[in-house]
Design an enzyme around this catalytic site. Structure first.
Site, PDB file in Angstrom:
ATOM      1  N   ARG A 103       0.836  -1.204   0.000  1.00  0.00           N
ATOM      2  CA  ARG A 103       0.000   0.000   0.000  1.00  0.00           C
ATOM      3  C   ARG A 103       0.870   1.252   0.000  1.00  0.00           C
ATOM      4  O   ARG A 103       1.761   1.393   0.824  1.00  0.00           O
ATOM      5  CB  ARG A 103      -0.906   0.020   1.230  1.00  0.00           C
ATOM      6  CG  ARG A 103      -1.787   1.262   1.301  1.00  0.00           C
ATOM      7  CD  ARG A 103      -2.488   1.382   2.631  1.00  0.00           C
ATOM      8  NE  ARG A 103      -3.524   0.378   2.792  1.00  0.00           N
ATOM      9  CZ  ARG A 103      -4.322   0.329   3.855  1.00  0.00           C
ATOM     10  NH1 ARG A 103      -4.190   1.197   4.826  1.00  0.00           N
ATOM     11  NH2 ARG A 103      -5.244  -0.608   3.944  1.00  0.00           N
ATOM     12  N   THR A 107      -1.141   7.677  -0.826  1.00  0.00           N
ATOM     13  CA  THR A 107      -2.377   7.634  -1.617  1.00  0.00           C
ATOM     14  C   THR A 107      -3.333   6.521  -1.165  1.00  0.00           C
ATOM     15  O   THR A 107      -4.499   6.530  -1.549  1.00  0.00           O
ATOM     16  CB  THR A 107      -2.048   7.393  -3.098  1.00  0.00           C
ATOM     17  OG1 THR A 107      -1.476   6.090  -3.250  1.00  0.00           O
ATOM     18  CG2 THR A 107      -1.058   8.440  -3.610  1.00  0.00           C
ATOM     19  N   ASP A 199      -2.799  -4.452  11.752  1.00  0.00           N
ATOM     20  CA  ASP A 199      -2.231  -4.917  10.478  1.00  0.00           C
ATOM     21  C   ASP A 199      -2.103  -6.434  10.524  1.00  0.00           C
ATOM     22  O   ASP A 199      -1.296  -6.984  11.284  1.00  0.00           O
ATOM     23  CB  ASP A 199      -0.862  -4.269  10.251  1.00  0.00           C
ATOM     24  CG  ASP A 199      -0.302  -4.570   8.876  1.00  0.00           C
ATOM     25  OD1 ASP A 199      -0.040  -5.756   8.590  1.00  0.00           O
ATOM     26  OD2 ASP A 199      -0.126  -3.631   8.085  1.00  0.00           O
ATOM     27  N   ASP A 202       1.530  -7.751   9.790  1.00  0.00           N
ATOM     28  CA  ASP A 202       2.457  -7.523  10.895  1.00  0.00           C
ATOM     29  C   ASP A 202       2.182  -8.466  12.056  1.00  0.00           C
ATOM     30  O   ASP A 202       3.104  -9.014  12.667  1.00  0.00           O
ATOM     31  CB  ASP A 202       2.348  -6.078  11.391  1.00  0.00           C
ATOM     32  CG  ASP A 202       3.083  -5.096  10.490  1.00  0.00           C
ATOM     33  OD1 ASP A 202       3.941  -5.531   9.705  1.00  0.00           O
ATOM     34  OD2 ASP A 202       2.792  -3.894  10.570  1.00  0.00           O
TER      35      ASP A 202
END
Length: 209
Positions: A103, A107, A199, A202
């Protein structure tokens, strides 16, 4: 959200609660992602076509059934990897192909960095695997790739979705069924699902410091 299926079985609810807990360690987190992937796959594959076959039991012959379609599992790297083993245990003859996105933090758009789809070998049914359907960007981009590849039927299988990501995927690919364990409240300004679980990559791979 007519093409969205939420599987809220008690086992799924229980495992999802542990998964969300910030104190759940990576070992347990990975195990739960795998188990939840298998439970969700059960519902996502309910409509797979089967064909009759003759089987010899210890007592007699009978007509039984077997799947008649080839299935491809397509985990979106890296978080989608954790869902593969659980589903593979249910469908051991499925083929696994990887597509990777990261990602852009400015943006929030997905950037492709890896694609291992073989040429000219589309499968009848493709299951896109990603624990989180957040902005929907990676799911949309992966679906674009798989459609160009020639897949006939595509489904998205994830754990938690945000309304924003679900709408985005439906608007671009209304023919893709979406299977989730839960729909959460919203995305925050960084594109994370709230309340979510953080996440997923993660937390699986122990890269939260």
């Amino acid at each position: 959200m007519s093409n969205v299926t939420i599987t809220n079985h008690p086992l799924i609810e229980h495992k999802l609660s542990i998964l969300r807990d910030v104190n759940t360690n990576p070992t347990i987190f990975r195990q739960l992602v795998s188990e939840l992937g298998a439970l969700l796959c059960y519902e996502a594959t309910r409509d797979l076509p089967i064909k009759p076959v003759e089987v010899q039991t210890p007592l007699t012959t009978m007509t039984a059934y077997e799947m008649q379609e080839s299935i491809a599992l397509i985990p979106i790297l890296r978080a989608g990897l954790g869902m593969v083993e659980g589903i593979w245990a249910l469908i051991p003859n499925a083929h696994v192909f990887h597509i990777g996105f990261y990602r852009n933090e400015q943006t929030l758009e997905p950037v492709e960095y890896y694609n291992k789809l073989p040429k000219n070998h589309p499968f009848n049914t493709c299951l896109i695997l990603d624990p989180m359907l957040a902005t929907g960007g990676s799911a949309i981009a992966t679906t674009d790739i798989i459609k160009r590849w020639g897949a006939k039927k595509i489904k998205f299988v994830g754990l938690i979705g945000a309304p924003e990501g679900i709408r985005a995927l439906q608007e671009v690919h209304p023919d893709v069924d979406i299977h989730l364990a839960a729909i959460d409240d919203h995305l925050n300004e960084k594109g994370y699902i709230v309340p979510g679980l953080g996440d997923a990559g993660d937390r699986q791979f122990g890269t939260v410091f």
